[in-house]
Structures are given as structure tokens and as C-alpha cells.
Design an enzyme around this catalytic site. Structure first.
Site, PDB file in Angstrom:
ATOM      1  N   GLY A  84      -4.211   5.215   0.661  1.00 29.37           N
ATOM      2  CA  GLY A  84      -3.548   6.386   0.750  1.00 29.37           C
ATOM      3  C   GLY A  84      -4.129   7.572   0.008  1.00 29.37           C
ATOM      4  O   GLY A  84      -5.321   7.124  -0.496  1.00 29.37           O
ATOM      5  N   GLY A 105      -0.293   6.994  -7.977  1.00 30.54           N
ATOM      6  CA  GLY A 105       0.195   5.609  -8.195  1.00 30.54           C
ATOM      7  C   GLY A 105      -0.415   5.117  -9.394  1.00 30.54           C
ATOM      8  O   GLY A 105      -0.187   3.877  -9.630  1.00 30.54           O
ATOM      9  N   GLU A 111      -8.750   0.873  -6.926  1.00 29.86           N
ATOM     10  CA  GLU A 111      -8.828   1.420  -5.819  1.00 29.86           C
ATOM     11  C   GLU A 111     -10.187   2.007  -5.380  1.00 29.86           C
ATOM     12  O   GLU A 111     -10.863   1.801  -4.291  1.00 29.86           O
ATOM     13  CB  GLU A 111      -7.611   2.838  -5.496  1.00 29.86           C
ATOM     14  CG  GLU A 111      -6.483   2.155  -5.430  1.00 29.86           C
ATOM     15  CD  GLU A 111      -5.359   3.573  -5.392  1.00 29.86           C
ATOM     16  OE1 GLU A 111      -5.949   4.624  -5.819  1.00 29.86           O
ATOM     17  OE2 GLU A 111      -4.406   3.512  -4.513  1.00 29.86           O
TER      18      GLU A 111
END
Ligand code: DER
Length: 231
Positions: A84, A105, A111
Site C-alpha cells: 500500500g 504503518g 517494505e
């Protein structure tokens, strides 16, 4: 954030790009969670894949839905990463088209590693994430004892750093890798690539949330379908 229906459509659309035998980077957040759940259903129907999670949260969800997990050092690259974003530049005339702010987050260090390791990286988003210019705060993961000196350097760059408070515990958010997060407000970011380079050069910075030139596409869920942006 955006509607759950829009997030679900984006996530499920991304899951359709996963073929048998794929090694898939599993992003973090509520939109990617729909992709992970869809992949779990596909695995129940016989799809054979392995997932590389990007956070404790995505690992937990992948285990819950039955996706076999692996690690970057156990595979020969990833076929696809799904993740995302907090903001996505949506301006085909802009050099920064497809640039992202991630890190809402606090999972952006792992990520970025996983998203960058994939042959193809697709973003899943609802329309509220689209913008013509990045202007949200940029999350910067820092070594814990570096947070004050990094904050000083951020101010030298014209940013306003705020140590991210945990809310559910006393004191700051601590990331999966044991780091702290400075949310750095720079206002409207004209040249995200240049800012990304400057942030990466600050000693004590583990990873920042500017993902520039990384995404290959974004699936934008709407209330009645999915729009695709290719970069
Ligand atoms: O932390 C991140 O970069 C996540 O991808 C996240 O910010 C997006 O979360 P959402 O899909 O719940 O909006």
C-alpha cells in the site's frame, strides 16, 4: 482513509497478478491485507506460492490465511511485491509520477527492501491516496539513540520532525526492527528524488518513506471498479 470496498477491489485486483509458483512480497496495511486474504483463498483453491512478509502484521495475516512463508535469503528473487501507500503521485506529466510516501504503518524499512527486490512492484490504493504533489509528512526510521541528531539534520533540510508517539504504550512507536520513527513535515515536496537522496545520507537514518521510481503500477480501487496506473 478511503472506503473498504475501494481498498478491497484494489487488493483483490493485485492478487490476480499472482501466478502459480510465484514468490510474492506481502506488504503492510489495510489495503494490502485484502490482497493477502485473496491470496489465501487462492492457496485454498490450489495456487502454490510463497510469501515474504514486510512486517509482523503481514506475517501474522499470511500465517492466518495459510500462505507458506519464506525469506529473501532463501529465494532467488521475488516475482511480485504488493504494497500500500500513504500517498501516490498521480500526474502523468510529472517526473515524480508514481512516487510514493509510505511508512504510515512504520514498516517502511522492510517494505522498501522487499518491494525493491521484486521483479514487479504494484501499489494498491483507494482514491484518497492520489495526489499531484507529495505533501504528507515523510516517515523516517532512525536508530533509537540517533533521533535527536537526525531531528537536527531534518530541520537543517527545512523539515519539521516529530517523534511518533505509540499511543497504546507510554513513549514512542518502536518498529519491528527496533527503531524509532520521525514524521518529517516538508510541506509540498517538489523534487522527491532529491529529498530522498539527502535523507538517505543522514547518519542514523535507517530508512525513509519516499519510494521514488520504484512502483511499476498502482491499482486504484473505486466504488465501482479498479483503475490502473502504469509507470
Ligand atoms: O505503512 C505503509 O506504507 C502502508 O503501506 C500503509 O501506510 C498503507 O496503509 P493502508 O493501506 O492501511 O492505508
Amino acid at each position: 482513509g478511503g472506503s473498504d470496498a475501494a481498498k478491497r477491489r484494489a487488493g483483490e485486483r493485485a492478487a490476480e497478478d499472482v501466478a502459480d509458483g510465484f514468490v510474492v512480497g506481502l506488504g503492510t496495511g489495510s489495503t494490502t491485507a485484502y490482497a493477502i486474504r485473496a491470496l489465501g483463498r487462492a492457496v485454498d483453491d490450489g495456487l502454490e506460492i510463497r510469501g515474504v512478509p514486510t512486517s509482523f502484521q503481514s506475517r501474522q495475516l499470511a500465517l492466518e490465511v495459510g500462505i507458506e512463508l519464506t525469506d529473501l535469503d532463501a529465494v532467488d528473487g521475488l516475482d511480485l511485491a504488493i504494497d500500500g501507500a500513504d500517498q501516490v503521485v498521480d500526474d502523468a506529466d510529472a517526473a515524480a509520477h508514481g512516487a510514493l510516501i509510505k511508512g504510515g504503518g512504520a514498516a517502511h524499512a522492510r517494505e522498501k527492501l522487499v518491494d525493491a527486490a521484486a521483479d514487479r512492484f504494484v501499489v494498491v490504493a483507494d482514491p484518497s491516496k492520489l495526489t499531484t504533489r507529495l505533501e504528507r509528512s515523510v516517515p523516517v526510521a532512525v536508530l533509537p539513540d540517533a533521533h535527536t541528531v537526525v531531528a537536527d539534520r531534518i530541520r537543517d533540510l527545512g523539515g519539521e520532525p516529530t517523534l511518533r508517539d505509540a499511543g497504546e504504550k507510554d513513549g514512542p512507536v518502536v518498529t519491528d526492527n527496533g527503531n524509532l520513527v520521525l514524521d518529517c513535515a516538508f510541506g509540498s515536496i517538489d523534487d522527491p528524488d532529491e529529498l530522498a537522496t539527502r535523507l538517505s545520507a543522514i547518519p542514523g537514518v535507517v530508512e525513509h518513506g519516499l519510494f521514488v521510481g520504484m512502483a511499476d503500477a498502482t491499482y486504484v480501487g473505486t466504488d465501482d471498479g479498479v483503475e490502473t496506473r502504469h509507470y
